[in-house]
Motif scaffolding. Structure first.
Motif, PDB file in Angstrom:
ATOM      1  N   LEU A  44       1.002  -1.065  -0.170  1.00  9.83           N
ATOM      2  CA  LEU A  44      -0.211  -0.015  -0.135  1.00  9.83           C
ATOM      3  C   LEU A  44       0.847   1.367   0.073  1.00  9.83           C
ATOM      4  O   LEU A  44       1.407   1.660   1.090  1.00  9.83           O
ATOM      5  CB  LEU A  44      -1.000  -0.078   1.322  1.00  9.83           C
ATOM      6  CG  LEU A  44      -1.842   0.983   1.135  1.00  9.83           C
ATOM      7  CD1 LEU A  44      -3.073   0.656   0.527  1.00  9.83           C
ATOM      8  CD2 LEU A  44      -2.244   1.557   2.515  1.00  9.83           C
ATOM      9  N   VAL A  49       1.384  -4.286   3.824  1.00 13.72           N
ATOM     10  CA  VAL A  49       0.244  -4.964   4.680  1.00 13.72           C
ATOM     11  C   VAL A  49       0.118  -6.403   4.562  1.00 13.72           C
ATOM     12  O   VAL A  49       0.138  -6.944   3.393  1.00 13.72           O
ATOM     13  CB  VAL A  49      -1.000  -4.252   4.182  1.00 13.72           C
ATOM     14  CG1 VAL A  49      -2.174  -4.612   4.794  1.00 13.72           C
ATOM     15  CG2 VAL A  49      -0.940  -2.795   4.123  1.00 13.72           C
ATOM     16  N   GLU A 235      -2.810   5.089   5.296  1.00 17.66           N
ATOM     17  CA  GLU A 235      -2.527   6.011   3.975  1.00 17.66           C
ATOM     18  C   GLU A 235      -1.199   6.033   3.861  1.00 17.66           C
ATOM     19  O   GLU A 235      -0.149   6.251   4.661  1.00 17.66           O
ATOM     20  CB  GLU A 235      -2.899   7.115   4.121  1.00 17.66           C
ATOM     21  CG  GLU A 235      -4.433   7.438   4.409  1.00 17.66           C
ATOM     22  CD  GLU A 235      -5.187   8.662   4.498  1.00 17.66           C
ATOM     23  OE1 GLU A 235      -5.501   9.240   3.218  1.00 17.66           O
ATOM     24  OE2 GLU A 235      -5.275   9.196   5.451  1.00 17.66           O
ATOM     25  N   SER A 236      -0.621   5.819   2.257  1.00 24.44           N
ATOM     26  CA  SER A 236       0.928   5.955   2.068  1.00 24.44           C
ATOM     27  C   SER A 236       0.884   6.014   0.465  1.00 24.44           C
ATOM     28  O   SER A 236       0.103   5.290  -0.143  1.00 24.44           O
ATOM     29  CB  SER A 236       1.493   4.689   2.484  1.00 24.44           C
ATOM     30  OG  SER A 236       2.954   4.637   1.921  1.00 24.44           O
ATOM     31  N   GLN A 239      -2.288   5.861  -1.477  1.00 24.60           N
ATOM     32  CA  GLN A 239      -3.132   5.012  -1.265  1.00 24.60           C
ATOM     33  C   GLN A 239      -3.803   4.927  -0.068  1.00 24.60           C
ATOM     34  O   GLN A 239      -3.131   5.114   0.937  1.00 24.60           O
ATOM     35  CB  GLN A 239      -2.381   3.399  -1.769  1.00 24.60           C
ATOM     36  CG  GLN A 239      -2.007   3.759  -3.120  1.00 24.60           C
ATOM     37  CD  GLN A 239      -1.364   2.114  -3.598  1.00 24.60           C
ATOM     38  OE1 GLN A 239      -1.751   1.058  -3.247  1.00 24.60           O
ATOM     39  NE2 GLN A 239      -0.213   2.179  -4.393  1.00 24.60           N
ATOM     40  N   LYS A 240      -5.002   4.149   0.005  1.00 25.52           N
ATOM     41  CA  LYS A 240      -5.593   4.317   1.356  1.00 25.52           C
ATOM     42  C   LYS A 240      -6.187   2.711   1.772  1.00 25.52           C
ATOM     43  O   LYS A 240      -6.991   2.092   0.825  1.00 25.52           O
ATOM     44  CB  LYS A 240      -6.545   5.344   1.498  1.00 25.52           C
ATOM     45  CG  LYS A 240      -7.531   5.425   2.661  1.00 25.52           C
ATOM     46  CD  LYS A 240      -8.359   6.673   2.391  1.00 25.52           C
ATOM     47  CE  LYS A 240      -9.186   7.145   3.810  1.00 25.52           C
ATOM     48  NZ  LYS A 240     -10.218   8.382   3.442  1.00 25.52           N
ATOM     49  N   LEU A 241      -6.221   2.552   3.033  1.00 26.89           N
ATOM     50  CA  LEU A 241      -6.883   1.197   3.256  1.00 26.89           C
ATOM     51  C   LEU A 241      -7.420   1.638   4.611  1.00 26.89           C
ATOM     52  O   LEU A 241      -6.821   2.145   5.701  1.00 26.89           O
ATOM     53  CB  LEU A 241      -5.681   0.372   3.458  1.00 26.89           C
ATOM     54  CG  LEU A 241      -6.263  -1.260   4.393  1.00 26.89           C
ATOM     55  CD1 LEU A 241      -7.389  -2.097   3.543  1.00 26.89           C
ATOM     56  CD2 LEU A 241      -5.126  -2.112   4.651  1.00 26.89           C
ATOM     57  N   TYR A 287     -11.351   3.482  -2.218  1.00 25.06           N
ATOM     58  CA  TYR A 287     -10.149   3.152  -1.661  1.00 25.06           C
ATOM     59  C   TYR A 287     -10.610   1.548  -0.943  1.00 25.06           C
ATOM     60  O   TYR A 287     -11.624   1.143  -0.892  1.00 25.06           O
ATOM     61  CB  TYR A 287      -9.755   3.953  -0.336  1.00 25.06           C
ATOM     62  CG  TYR A 287     -10.865   4.230   0.646  1.00 25.06           C
ATOM     63  CD1 TYR A 287     -11.299   3.291   1.649  1.00 25.06           C
ATOM     64  CD2 TYR A 287     -11.381   5.558   0.561  1.00 25.06           C
ATOM     65  CE1 TYR A 287     -12.446   3.693   2.562  1.00 25.06           C
ATOM     66  CE2 TYR A 287     -12.438   5.878   1.691  1.00 25.06           C
ATOM     67  CZ  TYR A 287     -13.001   5.062   2.366  1.00 25.06           C
ATOM     68  OH  TYR A 287     -14.001   5.408   3.360  1.00 25.06           O
ATOM     69  N   LEU A 288      -9.422   0.823  -0.620  1.00 29.13           N
ATOM     70  CA  LEU A 288      -9.574  -0.648   0.033  1.00 29.13           C
ATOM     71  C   LEU A 288     -10.116  -0.472   1.526  1.00 29.13           C
ATOM     72  O   LEU A 288      -9.893   0.499   2.073  1.00 29.13           O
ATOM     73  CB  LEU A 288      -8.200  -1.055   0.072  1.00 29.13           C
ATOM     74  CG  LEU A 288      -7.474  -1.494  -1.288  1.00 29.13           C
ATOM     75  CD1 LEU A 288      -6.071  -1.762  -1.103  1.00 29.13           C
ATOM     76  CD2 LEU A 288      -8.063  -2.714  -1.914  1.00 29.13           C
ATOM     77  N   HIS A 301     -12.437  -4.005  -2.151  1.00 27.40           N
ATOM     78  CA  HIS A 301     -12.981  -2.655  -2.411  1.00 27.40           C
ATOM     79  C   HIS A 301     -14.579  -2.791  -2.274  1.00 27.40           C
ATOM     80  O   HIS A 301     -15.197  -3.898  -2.603  1.00 27.40           O
ATOM     81  CB  HIS A 301     -12.657  -2.158  -3.976  1.00 27.40           C
ATOM     82  CG  HIS A 301     -11.411  -1.559  -4.208  1.00 27.40           C
ATOM     83  ND1 HIS A 301     -10.526  -2.635  -4.537  1.00 27.40           N
ATOM     84  CD2 HIS A 301     -10.802  -0.302  -3.855  1.00 27.40           C
ATOM     85  CE1 HIS A 301      -9.265  -1.909  -4.781  1.00 27.40           C
ATOM     86  NE2 HIS A 301      -9.760  -0.855  -4.531  1.00 27.40           N
ATOM     87  N   VAL A 314      -9.651  -8.033  -3.070  1.00 20.71           N
ATOM     88  CA  VAL A 314      -8.683  -7.470  -3.523  1.00 20.71           C
ATOM     89  C   VAL A 314      -7.865  -8.803  -4.522  1.00 20.71           C
ATOM     90  O   VAL A 314      -8.127 -10.079  -4.236  1.00 20.71           O
ATOM     91  CB  VAL A 314      -7.512  -7.357  -2.556  1.00 20.71           C
ATOM     92  CG1 VAL A 314      -6.961  -8.596  -1.651  1.00 20.71           C
ATOM     93  CG2 VAL A 314      -6.354  -6.304  -3.215  1.00 20.71           C
TER      94      VAL A 314
END
Length: 320
Positions: A44, A49, A235-236, A239-241, A287-288, A301, A314
Motif C-alpha cells: 500500500l 500490509v 495511508e501511504s 493509497q488508502k486502506l 479505497y480499500l 473494494h 483484492v
C-alpha cells in the motif's frame, strides 16, 4: 512362443503390474487436511500490509442477525453458496511502515473455541516474530480481537504498546460495568485478562477521538458495535486502506442488506448507520477496506449496487 517373445510378454506384464501398484500407492496417500499458512501480503504505497488469519469459527448467523427475515437471509447466503452455520474468518492485519511494525487486533487465542488461536503461528509463517511488534491497535475488546494479546498471564507481544479508544477501555476494563452486566461477565473477564499484562507494565495507552497514532495510521472513533469501537485509516503514497473491524460480520448478507445488525451490537441503530456511512465512503473514495470477519484475507473494494453494495476482493499479487 520363442524365448524372446516370452521375455517380452513377461516384461510388459511386469510394467503393467508396477504401473497399477504405483497408481494404487498414489491413490492411498493420506489427506493433508491443512491449508497453506494463513497470511496474505500486499503493498500500500510504501507500506507493506499483511493480513494474518487466526482461524475460522462457525457462526449461527440465523440466531445472530437482526432485522432481516429468515427467507431473505437464506436467499442471501445461497446466492454466495454459503449455509448455516457460517464458517467465518477471524483476521488481523500487520502494517509495516518501514519504521514501525503495527498490528491491528490480535485474534482470539483460546478465548473463542478450539478452531481459532492460529494467529501467532501464521504471523511467524509470514516472517515476523511477536517480539518485533511495536504497536497494537485494538478495534474493540471482544474476545476474538484481544484474546491473543496474552498467554498464561504474560504478554505475547512483550515489546509492544497497546492502544484502544478510551471509551472502549473505560467500558470493558470496569468491574462496575461487569457487575451491571452479569450475562456478559465472561466477555469482561476476557478483556481484563488480555489487557492486564500491558496495563501492569504501563504499556496500555488509550486515546480519544480521531488521532494520528503513527505517521500514516490514524484512528476514527465509533460506538455502534461496542461503546468505543474504532476503525483505522492507513495511508501511504496516495493509497488508502480503512480497517473497519466489526462494522460488517456477514458480507454475503450485510452488503445486500446493510440495515441487518448483530444481536450483540451495543447500539444496533448506530451500528447500522456507521456501517452504511463506512460503505458509502469506501464506494465514493474507491479505497480499500479490510475487515475482521470477511472471508480471508478480508481486503477489497466496496461498490454501490443500486441501493445496496457489493464487495470485490483484492486481486492476488506476487508483489513484484
Amino acid at each position: 512362443m520363442t524365448m524372446y517373445l516370452k521375455k517380452t510378454v513377461l516384461a510388459c506384464a511386469c510394467t503393467c503390474t508396477c504401473a497399477v501398484l504405483s497408481v494404487s500407492a498414489f491413490a492411498a496417500a493420506p489427506m493433508a487436511k491443512t491449508p497453506a499458512p494463513g497470511y496474505f501480503r500486499m503493498m500500500l504505497g510504501a507500506f507493506e500490509v499483511t493480513a494474518v488469519n487466526d482461524g475460522t469459527v462457525d457462526l449461527p448467523v440465523d440466531k445472530l442477525l437482526v432485522g432481516i427475515k429468515p427467507a431473505t437471509l437464506n436467499a442471501a447466503l445461497a446466492k454466495s453458496f454459503l449455509k448455516i452455520p457460517l464458517e467465518t474468518s477471524v483476521n488481523a492485519f500487520v502494517i509495516n511502515t518501514g519504521s514501525k511494525l503495527v498490528l491491528i487486533d490480535a485474534g482470539a487465542a483460546g478465548l473463542f473455541g478450539p478452531t481459532l488461536g492460529k494467529f501467532v503461528g501464521n504471523l511467524k509463517a509470514a516472517g515476523y516474530q511477536p517480539e518485533q511488534i511495536d504497536e497494537i491497535y485494538i478495534t474493540h475488546m471482544h474476545a476474538d480481537h484481544v484474546g491473543g494479546l496474552a498467554a498464561d498471564g504474560k504478554p505475547v507481544f512483550p515489546n509492544a504498546v497497546v492502544r484502544a479508544q478510551k471509551q472502549e477501555a473505560d467500558y470493558w476494563l470496569s468491574d462496575a460495568n461487569m457487575d451491571k452486566n452479569p450475562a456478559r461477565a465472561d466477555a469482561f473477564k476476557g478483556a481484563m485478562m488480555s489487557l492486564k499484562p500491558y496495563v501492569s507494565a504501563g504499556k496500555f495507552k488509550p486515546f480519544e477521538g480521531n488521532v494520528e497514532l503513527v505517521p500514516g495510521i490514524s484512528s476514527h472513533a465509533g460506538k455502534g458495535h461496542t461503546p468505543g469501537h474504532a476503525t483505522y485509516v492507513v495511508e501511504s503514497g496516495g493509497q488508502k486502506l480503512v480497517l473497519i473491524g466489526d462494522l460488517v460480520h456477514v458480507g454475503a448478507v450485510q452488503f445486500d442488506h446493510p440495515a441487518a445488525t448483530m444481536s450483540f451490537d451495543s447500539d444496533q441503530k448506530t451500528a447500522a448507520a456507521e456501517r452504511k456511512q463506512s460503505f458509502d465512503a469506501a464506494a465514493r473514495g474507491r479505497y480499500l477496506v479490510g475487515a475482521a470477519h470477511l472471508q480471508f484475507p478480508g481486503i477489497g473494494h466496496i461498490e454501490k449496487d443500486g441501493k445496496n453494495y457489493k464487495f470485490i476482493p483484492v486481486n492476488y499479487t506476487q508483489m513484484r
